[in-house]
Design an enzyme around this catalytic site. Structure first.
Site, PDB file in Angstrom:
ATOM      1  N   GLY A  63      98.590   9.845  35.465  1.00 32.58           N
ATOM      2  CA  GLY A  63      99.408   8.768  34.905  1.00 32.58           C
ATOM      3  C   GLY A  63     100.521   8.378  35.853  1.00 32.58           C
ATOM      4  N   ASN A  64     101.459   7.595  35.365  1.00 33.75           N
ATOM      5  CA  ASN A  64     102.607   7.216  36.199  1.00 33.75           C
ATOM      6  C   ASN A  64     103.857   7.126  35.324  1.00 33.75           C
ATOM      7  OD1 ASN A  64     102.942   4.357  35.234  1.00 33.75           O
ATOM      8  ND2 ASN A  64     100.834   4.253  35.979  1.00 33.75           N
TER       9      ASN A  64
END
Ligand code: CTP
Length: 419
Positions: free
Chosen positions: A213-214
């Site tokens: 993810g980020n």
């Protein structure tokens, strides 16, 4: 405007409350108004008082509370309250109040106030999905909107009892934000436009419990959606893994991965005037996603091999380019049926402008909002600063400020291009 304690001008707000279980949320809305210096007069319907009583409204607003035109008759409240208001907001607005307002019925103080008010009126409906979707309610909402009232789309989610669907009262902070914008100058320059905004960060599954993810929080995308609603647009918000309260009035499509986001954005783009890609889309995803949790006991962990995700922004630009070619000789729609304005965001850590300019050309968008990211910059913070690059080679600098302000500059540029 009334005069405040220190001589400054105070805004007079009428908070109408009608009889729905969501009335308790309006106490919070009232608090948001009073804490930001507004003078609020609460006008409940008779039945609304069954949910929250008169003393609560009087104590929280610091003003008397009346529901009937027969109370304090010498003050002619049914005319005075409406005429003195700078804004009337009805939250929650039941199907019954919407119907009475649409038909000009004046059988209590709230509906009298609605007829005498000459200021902006905001309705925040809350009811069961069946009532909201009933043709009678749809017609009443259409009538009110035609007459200039702002009717916020209800949120989708759990309703009283076991059912869920559209009908929930939006978060009080979201209703307040719509009202604040109405009070600080109403620009309806996106009325009749459909805009698509992507927000948040995609997640690419490794196994059922892990993902790549980020750090994107969705704040900037949500600010874009909220401001577009306030400027009159129909907004589709494609949200990836965002935990913020839903912006009032936007249609929300929830996705998780880049490929889901691509499908949702391309589908919504077919009917859009503008698309703004504020989401942080993962460039890569694992080639293989394990159906079962990868156990620590596996002798040697397998390396995670990655494959490229579709580039949604570049694909939007490419589809538009191809359609423009195909429709070049169509006198009715020379641009083809596709968004006239495509906006990208670029997160850069170095060589910000040069990288941004190259990205704008590579992805074929009209505007690129470039911001510098890194520790304490942009992600998860309420403020943002950026430079907007235009396809014609221009640039607009946006100084550090609330993400809503940045969003408004973006919509200014979009509205100019759509005009
Ligand atoms: N974007 C997209 N699809 C992707 C990756 C990015 O639509 N698979 C969009 C983002 O929503 C954003 C813009 O492209 O509007 C730029 O994203 P950014 O991550 O800065 O660019 P990248 O294409 O990933 O380029 P690079 O990694 O080389 O900086």
């Amino acid at each position: 405007m009334a005069s405040g304690k220190h001589g400054e001008s105070m805004t007079s707000v009428v908070l109408g409350v009608s009889a729905g279980i969501a009335v308790y949320k309006s106490c919070e809305l009232l608090r948001l108004f009073t804490e930001s210096g507004h003078d609020v007069r609460v006008v409940p319907t008779r039945d609304a008082l069954r949910f929250v009583g008169e003393p609560t409204w009087a104590a929280l607003s610091g003003n008397p509370v009346t529901t009937e035109v027969w109370q304090s008759v010498h003050e002619v409240p049914h005319v005075r309250i409406g005429k003195a208001a700078d804004l009337v907001v009805v939250a929650p607005a039941t199907a019954d109040v919407l119907a009475r307002a649409a038909h000009g019925i004046a059988d209590d103080l709230l509906t009298n106030t609605l007829l005498t008010a000459r200021c902006p009126v905001v309705f925040a409906p809350a009811m069961h999905t069946e009532m909201w979707e009933h043709p009678a309610t749809r017609a009443n909402v259409a009538t009110l909107r035609e007459r200039g009232a702002i009717v916020i789309e209800p949120a989708v989610g759990r309703l009283t009892g076991a059912d869920s669907g559209p009908g929930r009262l939006p978060d009080p902070a979201e209703i307040f934000e719509v009202c604040r914008r109405v009070l600080t100058g109403r620009r309806e320059d996106l009325a009749g436009r459909h805009v698509v905004v992507s927000a948040g960060g995609t997640r690419e599954a490794i196994d059922p419990v892990r993902f790549i993810g980020n750090r994107s929080s969705g704040l900037q995308g949500y600010a874009l959606a909220r401001t577009a609603v306030a400027r009159g647009a129909e907004v589709t918000l494609v949200a990836a893994n965002v935990t913020l309260p839903d912006p009032a009035g936007a249609k929300i499509v929830r996705v998780e991965s880049a490929r889901q986001m691509r499908d949702a954005v391309l589908a919504a783009a077919e009917h859009a005037d503008a698309v703004v890609m504020a989401a942080a889309v993962a460039d890569f995803r694992p080639v293989r996603q394990s159906d079962t949790k990868i156990k620590k006991s596996s002798a040697e962990p397998d390396p995670i091999h990655l494959v490229k995700n579709p580039d949604i922004l570049a694909e939007l630009g490419e589809i538009r380019r191809a359609r423009r070619e195909a429709y070049a000789h169509d006198a009715e729609r020379p641009g083809g049926p596709y968004p006239r304005v495509i906006v990208g965001f670029a997160a850069e850590t170095d060589d910000v402008l040069a990288n941004g300019r190259a990205k704008l050309e590579r992805k074929g968008c009209d505007l690129l909002v470039v911001n510098q990211v890194g520790e304490h910059l942009a992600f998860g913070t309420p403020d943002n600063a950026a430079v907007v690059l235009t396809a014609e080679g221009g640039s607009v600098e946006i100084p550090r400020g609330p993400k809503e302000d940045l969003a408004d500059v973006v919509w200014d540029l979009v509205a100019q291009r759509l005009a």
